[in-house]
Design a protein around this motif. Structure first.
Motif, short mmCIF file in Angstrom:
data_model
loop_
_atom_site.label_atom_id
_atom_site.label_comp_id
_atom_site.label_asym_id
_atom_site.label_seq_id
_atom_site.Cartn_x
_atom_site.Cartn_y
_atom_site.Cartn_z
N VAL A 114 0.72 -1.35 -0.11
CA VAL A 114 0.31 -0.18 0.15
C VAL A 114 0.90 1.21 0.28
CG1 VAL A 114 -0.55 -0.18 2.95
CG2 VAL A 114 -1.66 1.43 1.34
N TYR A 115 1.91 0.95 0.72
CA TYR A 115 2.68 2.59 0.68
C TYR A 115 3.55 2.38 -0.86
CZ TYR A 115 2.35 2.25 5.26
OH TYR A 115 1.74 1.40 6.59
N LYS A 116 3.57 1.42 -1.48
CA LYS A 116 4.84 1.33 -3.25
C LYS A 116 3.48 2.00 -4.10
CE LYS A 116 6.29 -1.46 -6.87
NZ LYS A 116 6.67 -3.25 -6.61
N TRP A 117 2.21 1.36 -3.48
CA TRP A 117 1.02 2.61 -4.38
C TRP A 117 0.55 3.73 -4.05
CZ3 TRP A 117 -2.78 -2.04 -2.32
CH2 TRP A 117 -2.45 -3.23 -2.80
N LYS A 118 1.03 4.40 -2.68
CA LYS A 118 0.91 5.75 -3.06
C LYS A 118 1.83 6.29 -3.45
CE LYS A 118 -0.17 8.94 0.82
NZ LYS A 118 -0.64 9.18 1.78
N ALA A 119 2.97 5.77 -3.26
CA ALA A 119 3.95 6.28 -3.51
C ALA A 119 4.24 6.63 -5.19
CB ALA A 119 5.05 6.01 -3.15
N ASN A 120 3.45 5.61 -6.20
CA ASN A 120 3.64 5.68 -7.41
C ASN A 120 2.33 5.97 -7.32
OD1 ASN A 120 5.88 4.07 -7.39
ND2 ASN A 120 5.04 2.30 -7.01
N GLY A 121 1.43 7.37 -7.53
CA GLY A 121 0.61 7.56 -7.68
C GLY A 121 -0.69 6.93 -7.84
N TRP A 122 -0.88 6.00 -6.89
CA TRP A 122 -1.78 5.18 -6.80
C TRP A 122 -1.62 4.04 -7.97
CZ3 TRP A 122 -2.97 3.31 -1.80
CH2 TRP A 122 -2.78 4.17 -1.14
N MET A 123 -0.93 3.54 -8.17
CA MET A 123 -0.96 2.88 -9.67
C MET A 123 -0.01 1.19 -8.65
SD MET A 123 -2.02 4.32 -11.59
CE MET A 123 -1.53 2.89 -13.51
N ARG A 124 -0.90 0.45 -9.22
CA ARG A 124 0.04 -1.10 -7.85
C ARG A 124 1.04 -1.25 -9.28
NH1 ARG A 124 -3.66 -5.48 -9.29
NH2 ARG A 124 -2.00 -6.98 -8.15
N ASN A 125 1.36 -0.81 -10.98
CA ASN A 125 2.11 -0.57 -11.63
C ASN A 125 2.20 0.18 -12.97
OD1 ASN A 125 0.10 -2.11 -13.46
ND2 ASN A 125 0.50 -4.42 -12.53
N LYS A 126 3.19 0.10 -13.65
CA LYS A 126 2.74 1.05 -14.42
C LYS A 126 1.03 1.33 -15.08
CE LYS A 126 7.30 1.40 -15.75
NZ LYS A 126 8.81 0.72 -16.45
N LYS A 127 0.78 -0.11 -15.98
CA LYS A 127 -0.46 -0.14 -16.03
C LYS A 127 -1.95 -0.09 -15.41
CE LYS A 127 1.37 -1.70 -20.40
NZ LYS A 127 1.43 -2.99 -21.32
N GLU A 128 -1.62 -0.58 -14.10
CA GLU A 128 -2.53 -0.78 -13.34
C GLU A 128 -3.24 0.14 -11.72
OE1 GLU A 128 -4.07 -5.90 -12.87
OE2 GLU A 128 -1.89 -5.12 -12.38
N LYS A 129 -4.42 0.64 -12.12
CA LYS A 129 -4.31 1.25 -11.23
C LYS A 129 -5.44 0.69 -9.73
CE LYS A 129 -8.16 4.54 -9.76
NZ LYS A 129 -9.36 5.77 -10.13
N ALA A 130 -4.59 1.33 -8.65
CA ALA A 130 -4.50 0.61 -7.46
C ALA A 130 -6.11 0.56 -7.21
CB ALA A 130 -3.57 1.03 -6.32
N LEU A 131 -6.97 0.38 -6.78
CA LEU A 131 -8.46 0.24 -6.24
C LEU A 131 -8.70 0.78 -4.75
CD1 LEU A 131 -9.99 -3.07 -7.86
CD2 LEU A 131 -9.39 -0.91 -9.18
#
Length: 163
Positions: free
Chosen positions: A82-99
């Motif tokens: 979750v901390y990585k998702w937040k640091a990446n602008g709520w992206m799980r990876n380059k293509k997938e948005k974190a829900l």
């Protein structure tokens, strides 16, 4: 710091569908229960909201041991995803948005207030507190006063209910 046990569960009738959360808070010999139902939501949102509502009910910083049957939540926190998702602008990876970023943001703020430990328990496996939370969550779905999960319906406007 006071030591509190927080047991949580979320439920959904259909996914998405009507959903609810159930919470049991325990401090020494005191217990408090919370539950609420929503018209249209997802199981993961209810699992997250259960943890959030449980932590929000605690009035002062405490050491909180959290028990959840949601690998989604326990792993996201314990593995620090979750901390990585937040640091990446709520992206799980380059293509997938974190829900569920709205709920993750709320949870992260609460995690700064309390010293927390997340524990995974197997659902529907006879753990009394987890069974109680599941009961509270599923009963909340049956309530005539279901709330609107506004952030979910904002993300999925085509799935709004008419009632």
């Amino acid at each position: 710091m006071k030591k509190i046990q927080l047991y949580t569960d979320g439920a959904c009738s259909g996914n998405p569908g009507p959903g609810g959360y159930g919470v049991v808070l325990r401090y020494k010999d005191q217990e408090k229960e919370k539950a609420q139902g929503f018209r249209l939501t997802t199981n993961n949102r209810m699992e997250l909201l259960a943890v959030i509502k449980g932590l929000e009910a605690i009035k002062e910083p405490c050491e909180v041991e959290i028990f959840s049957d949601s690998k989604y939540i326990v792993d996201a926190v314990n593995q620090r995803w979750v901390y990585k998702w937040k640091a990446n602008g709520w992206m799980r990876n380059k293509k997938e948005k974190a829900l569920n970023s709205d709920l993750w943001n709320r949870l992260l703020i609460l995690l700064e207030k309390h010293k927390t430990t997340f524990n995974w328990v197997k659902g529907h496996a006879g753990y009394p507190e987890n069974e109680r939370c599941d009961f509270l969550a599923t009963e909340a779905i049956k309530s005539p006063n279901l709330l609107e999960d506004e952030e979910f319906t904002k993300e999925k406007p085509h799935q709004k209910t008419l009632f």
